[in-house]
Design an enzyme around this catalytic site. Sequence first.
Site, PDB file in Angstrom:
ATOM      1  CG  HIS A  42       1.463  -5.544   4.893  1.00 23.52           C
ATOM      2  ND1 HIS A  42       0.183  -5.867   4.510  1.00 23.52           N
ATOM      3  CD2 HIS A  42       2.276  -6.158   4.002  1.00 23.52           C
ATOM      4  CE1 HIS A  42       0.215  -6.643   3.430  1.00 23.52           C
ATOM      5  NE2 HIS A  42       1.478  -6.854   3.110  1.00 23.52           N
TER       6      HIS A  42
ATOM      7  N   GLY B 199       2.429   5.175   7.552  1.00 24.97           N
ATOM      8  CA  GLY B 199       3.822   5.294   7.978  1.00 24.97           C
ATOM      9  C   GLY B 199       4.251   4.211   8.946  1.00 24.97           C
TER      10      GLY B 199
END
Length: 337
Positions: free
Chosen positions: A74, A80
């Site tokens: 997640h 990123g």
Amino acid sequence: MALYVIIVRLLVVAAVASVLPVPGRAAAGAGAGLAIGFYNETCPRAEELVLEEMRDIVHEDKTLGPALLRLLFHDCFVRGCDGSIMLKSKSKKGERDAMPMSASLRGFDEVERIKAKLEDACPLTVSCADIIIMAARDAVYLTNGPRFPVETGRRDGKVSLCEDAVNDLAPPNANIVDLKTYFSVKNLSWKDLVVLSGSHTIGRAQCVAFAADRLYNNSGKGVQDPTLDKAYAPGLRELCEPGKKKDETKVEMDPGSPDGFDLSYYKNVYGNRGLFVSDQALLDDKWTQHYVARMAAAESTEEYFQDYAAAMINMGRMEVITGDNGEIRKFCSAYVD
Ligand code: HEM
């Protein structure tokens, strides 16, 4: 430890090391600025301290290992691998507020606990983003999976938006075309998809994540998804029966070995016992199906462990912040608003 296991672990380390940059040297392209052993001089015990704390965490509650592995997924897929999953928002507009995908995320306090230990040893040196990937790597190792080097040197992002999580995380009822798209827009391949999906060999899922799609086929009339093994469905239906609190009941994603990192995920999927539509969908593409079939029949975990280590490196390079950008936060769960 059996000699065989030691040899496999050495092979995994050697194979991964061969595709990685030399310690201390920046990689070119994706992941530029990352290196194995980034903290060797600035915080030499960083990796050892993370593993030590992870041992205690998993010893106290074994369900936290899988939770911390999922936290990495997640974090990386949304803006990123920048630790932004940890940021809190008073107006509930952060990544961790995204519903329904982030509702059951756990492990935030444990990342903070590891961070506190590292702050004691080396103040303002090791990023939250790196702690998340080291903890996830150790979670795999502590469930009898491979131990492999991960690159470090990420810095922490300062932005965390709920809508990014809603857009960038595949839902559990995603089909294969959508899954490949969710991965390819992040520069990950079909192989990364099928290999990283194997993370579902550990952990537990709430009924609410799959019951409607898999057990009742969204009709609410007890019609199960025809791709779900008929012998497997009744037990799941009993666990998740309507009336029970579906969002609280948890089901082992790999029945019988939810804390053992092994190949049984692929045996399950190949036998139509994948829990989510997204797991079962791996049989709907020539390449991912071929991989599932091979791993389901494999006699040793060696190839899979090598593939897993390489895929984790790929995911860990996703849109990283390095150099002088971003920040090193003292508290990972700082408020953004
Ligand atoms: C391919 C797309 C993916 C989808 C649709 C997906 C979806 C999900 C869902 C719905 C859950 C159950 C959450 C709950 O009910 O508490 C879950 C659990 C989990 N996922 Fe995934 N996931 C995907 C990929 C990944 C990847 C890439 C990783 C790791 C690298 C991962 C690691 C895990 C782990 C370890 C758990 C168990 C968490 C726990 O026991 O607390 N998943 N996933």
